[in-house]
Design a protein around this motif. Structure first.
Motif, PDB file in Angstrom:
ATOM      1  N   LYS A   1      17.215  87.578  23.081  1.00 49.03           N
ATOM      2  CA  LYS A   1      16.699  85.774  23.415  1.00 49.03           C
ATOM      3  C   LYS A   1      15.679  85.319  22.584  1.00 49.03           C
ATOM      4  O   LYS A   1      14.613  85.857  22.482  1.00 49.03           O
ATOM      5  N   LYS A   2      16.086  84.171  22.079  1.00 50.50           N
ATOM      6  CA  LYS A   2      14.983  84.118  21.555  1.00 50.50           C
ATOM      7  C   LYS A   2      14.728  82.029  22.575  1.00 50.50           C
ATOM      8  O   LYS A   2      16.014  81.737  22.743  1.00 50.50           O
ATOM      9  N   CYS A   3      13.805  81.337  23.146  1.00 54.62           N
ATOM     10  CA  CYS A   3      13.880  80.188  23.621  1.00 54.62           C
ATOM     11  C   CYS A   3      14.190  79.188  22.475  1.00 54.62           C
ATOM     12  O   CYS A   3      14.231  79.467  21.173  1.00 54.62           O
ATOM     13  N   LEU A   4      15.695  78.639  22.403  1.00 58.66           N
ATOM     14  CA  LEU A   4      15.695  77.006  21.713  1.00 58.66           C
ATOM     15  C   LEU A   4      14.982  76.480  21.271  1.00 58.66           C
ATOM     16  O   LEU A   4      15.409  75.078  20.369  1.00 58.66           O
ATOM     17  N   GLY A   5      13.911  76.001  22.015  1.00 63.40           N
ATOM     18  CA  GLY A   5      13.134  75.351  22.060  1.00 63.40           C
ATOM     19  C   GLY A   5      13.069  73.303  22.531  1.00 63.40           C
ATOM     20  O   GLY A   5      14.182  73.880  23.740  1.00 63.40           O
ATOM     21  N   GLN A  44      13.865  64.509  17.664  1.00 59.62           N
ATOM     22  CA  GLN A  44      12.395  65.123  17.307  1.00 59.62           C
ATOM     23  C   GLN A  44      12.594  66.970  17.873  1.00 59.62           C
ATOM     24  O   GLN A  44      12.539  66.857  19.140  1.00 59.62           O
ATOM     25  N   TYR A  45      13.534  67.866  16.419  1.00 58.63           N
ATOM     26  CA  TYR A  45      13.065  68.794  17.382  1.00 58.63           C
ATOM     27  C   TYR A  45      12.198  69.780  17.052  1.00 58.63           C
ATOM     28  O   TYR A  45      11.377  69.993  16.227  1.00 58.63           O
ATOM     29  N   LEU A  46      12.081  70.178  18.253  1.00 59.61           N
ATOM     30  CA  LEU A  46      10.252  71.257  17.941  1.00 59.61           C
ATOM     31  C   LEU A  46      10.484  72.685  19.260  1.00 59.61           C
ATOM     32  O   LEU A  46      11.481  72.750  19.535  1.00 59.61           O
ATOM     33  N   PRO A  47      10.895  73.386  17.869  1.00 63.92           N
ATOM     34  CA  PRO A  47      11.161  75.159  17.851  1.00 63.92           C
ATOM     35  C   PRO A  47      10.696  75.507  18.949  1.00 63.92           C
ATOM     36  O   PRO A  47       9.033  75.273  18.766  1.00 63.92           O
ATOM     37  N   CYS A  48      10.641  76.678  19.532  1.00 66.89           N
ATOM     38  CA  CYS A  48      10.011  77.735  19.647  1.00 66.89           C
ATOM     39  C   CYS A  48      10.302  79.292  19.345  1.00 66.89           C
ATOM     40  O   CYS A  48      11.388  79.446  19.953  1.00 66.89           O
ATOM     41  N   ASN A  49       9.268  79.814  19.646  1.00 69.32           N
ATOM     42  CA  ASN A  49       9.193  81.920  19.513  1.00 69.32           C
ATOM     43  C   ASN A  49       9.373  81.899  20.218  1.00 69.32           C
ATOM     44  O   ASN A  49       8.896  83.160  19.897  1.00 69.32           O
ATOM     45  N   VAL A  50       9.063  81.393  21.537  1.00 71.44           N
ATOM     46  CA  VAL A  50       9.159  82.281  22.961  1.00 71.44           C
ATOM     47  C   VAL A  50      10.689  83.568  22.828  1.00 71.44           C
ATOM     48  O   VAL A  50      11.490  83.035  21.968  1.00 71.44           O
ATOM     49  N   LYS A  51      10.121  84.800  23.024  1.00 70.46           N
ATOM     50  CA  LYS A  51      11.443  85.593  23.352  1.00 70.46           C
ATOM     51  C   LYS A  51      11.338  85.974  25.027  1.00 70.46           C
ATOM     52  O   LYS A  51      10.480  86.213  25.534  1.00 70.46           O
ATOM     53  N   ILE A  52      13.416  85.646  24.640  1.00 73.91           N
ATOM     54  CA  ILE A  52      13.063  86.183  26.719  1.00 73.91           C
ATOM     55  C   ILE A  52      13.511  87.506  26.262  1.00 73.91           C
ATOM     56  O   ILE A  52      15.192  87.277  25.276  1.00 73.91           O
ATOM     57  N   VAL A  53      13.162  88.299  27.162  1.00 75.35           N
ATOM     58  CA  VAL A  53      14.014  89.924  27.425  1.00 75.35           C
ATOM     59  C   VAL A  53      14.807  89.723  28.978  1.00 75.35           C
ATOM     60  O   VAL A  53      14.140  89.787  29.727  1.00 75.35           O
ATOM     61  N   LEU A  54      16.010  90.336  29.447  1.00 73.68           N
ATOM     62  CA  LEU A  54      17.152  90.176  30.086  1.00 73.68           C
ATOM     63  C   LEU A  54      16.466  92.133  30.399  1.00 73.68           C
ATOM     64  O   LEU A  54      17.344  92.671  29.614  1.00 73.68           O
ATOM     65  N   ILE A  65      13.915  88.701  34.398  1.00 73.40           N
ATOM     66  CA  ILE A  65      13.390  87.998  33.022  1.00 73.40           C
ATOM     67  C   ILE A  65      12.635  87.563  32.905  1.00 73.40           C
ATOM     68  O   ILE A  65      11.232  87.337  33.467  1.00 73.40           O
ATOM     69  N   LYS A  66      11.977  88.296  31.400  1.00 72.02           N
ATOM     70  CA  LYS A  66      10.344  88.178  30.910  1.00 72.02           C
ATOM     71  C   LYS A  66      10.681  87.794  29.539  1.00 72.02           C
ATOM     72  O   LYS A  66      11.222  87.450  28.680  1.00 72.02           O
ATOM     73  N   ASN A  67       9.434  86.478  29.730  1.00 75.03           N
ATOM     74  CA  ASN A  67       9.270  85.477  28.692  1.00 75.03           C
ATOM     75  C   ASN A  67       8.086  86.484  27.354  1.00 75.03           C
ATOM     76  O   ASN A  67       7.217  86.547  28.749  1.00 75.03           O
ATOM     77  N   HIS A  68       7.954  86.818  26.555  1.00 78.47           N
ATOM     78  CA  HIS A  68       7.191  87.763  25.592  1.00 78.47           C
ATOM     79  C   HIS A  68       6.370  86.115  24.274  1.00 78.47           C
ATOM     80  O   HIS A  68       7.046  85.973  23.345  1.00 78.47           O
ATOM     81  N   GLY A  69       5.041  85.061  25.147  1.00 80.42           N
ATOM     82  CA  GLY A  69       4.480  84.389  24.041  1.00 80.42           C
ATOM     83  C   GLY A  69       4.713  82.797  25.087  1.00 80.42           C
ATOM     84  O   GLY A  69       4.945  82.530  26.451  1.00 80.42           O
ATOM     85  N   LYS A  70       4.143  82.408  24.468  1.00 76.83           N
ATOM     86  CA  LYS A  70       3.887  81.130  25.540  1.00 76.83           C
ATOM     87  C   LYS A  70       4.732  79.510  24.406  1.00 76.83           C
ATOM     88  O   LYS A  70       4.948  79.493  23.692  1.00 76.83           O
ATOM     89  N   HIS A  71       5.296  79.088  25.256  1.00 78.57           N
ATOM     90  CA  HIS A  71       6.102  78.245  25.199  1.00 78.57           C
ATOM     91  C   HIS A  71       5.034  77.144  24.572  1.00 78.57           C
ATOM     92  O   HIS A  71       3.960  76.197  25.018  1.00 78.57           O
ATOM     93  N   ASN A  72       5.388  76.121  23.370  1.00 87.72           N
ATOM     94  CA  ASN A  72       5.045  75.500  22.736  1.00 87.72           C
ATOM     95  C   ASN A  72       5.384  73.926  22.821  1.00 87.72           C
ATOM     96  O   ASN A  72       5.299  73.039  21.662  1.00 87.72           O
ATOM     97  N   HIS A  73       6.763  73.632  24.027  1.00 90.74           N
ATOM     98  CA  HIS A  73       6.861  72.520  24.187  1.00 90.74           C
ATOM     99  C   HIS A  73       6.643  71.857  25.594  1.00 90.74           C
ATOM    100  O   HIS A  73       6.490  73.113  26.284  1.00 90.74           O
TER     101      HIS A  73
END
Length: 133
Positions: A1-5, A44-54, A65-73
């Motif tokens: 999965k991926k963060c929707l921003g 304004q849409y702020l996309p995010c590239n954080v991957k979410i692993v279940l 739930i583990k996040n891989h990356g840092k949310h930029n929003h």
């Protein structure tokens, strides 16, 4: 999965943030068309590239739930109220059975808005859903 921003108000110094609606294989769309503070402002849409692993843990019968990356929003608004907030909300609904979801959201002279109990109750549709349970 991926963060929707998130979607944020285009006005400078406005703190309005909303979650996107989930759209499979499509660009996310905002849950509301305009900022609730600045009605003329576009979101304004702020996309995010954080991957979410279940990770499913069978022996505990739970999901980690583990996040891989840092949310930029900014952090999006909560979806679920806390159990304590749900108890308070249910008490208010039982006490004021004549109250509509809108009057619960706005509050009265004797009763504060339910959004002050928990930020999840700042969403009128969520108040409506929990009122009719």
């Amino acid at each position: 999965k991926k963060c929707l921003g998130v979607f944020v108000c285009s006005e400078e110094d406005c703190g309005f943030v909303t979650r996107p609606q989930y759209c499979r294989n499509a660009r996310p769309v905002p849950t509301s068309a305009k900022c609730s503070v600045h009605h003329h402002a576009e979101l304004q849409y702020l996309p995010c590239n954080v991957k979410i692993v279940l990770d499913i843990i069978d022996e505990k019968k739970c999901v980690e739930i583990k996040n891989h990356g840092k949310h930029n929003h900014p952090r999006p608004p909560k979806i679920r109220p806390s159990p304590l907030a749900m108890d308070k909300f249910e008490t208010i609904v039982k006490t004021a059975q004549e109250a509509t979801p809108l009057t619960l959201s706005v509050g009265t002279d004797t009763r504060p808005p339910v959004g002050t109990i928990d930020s999840a109750f700042r969403n009128l549709d969520r108040v409506r859903r929990h009122t009719h349970k």
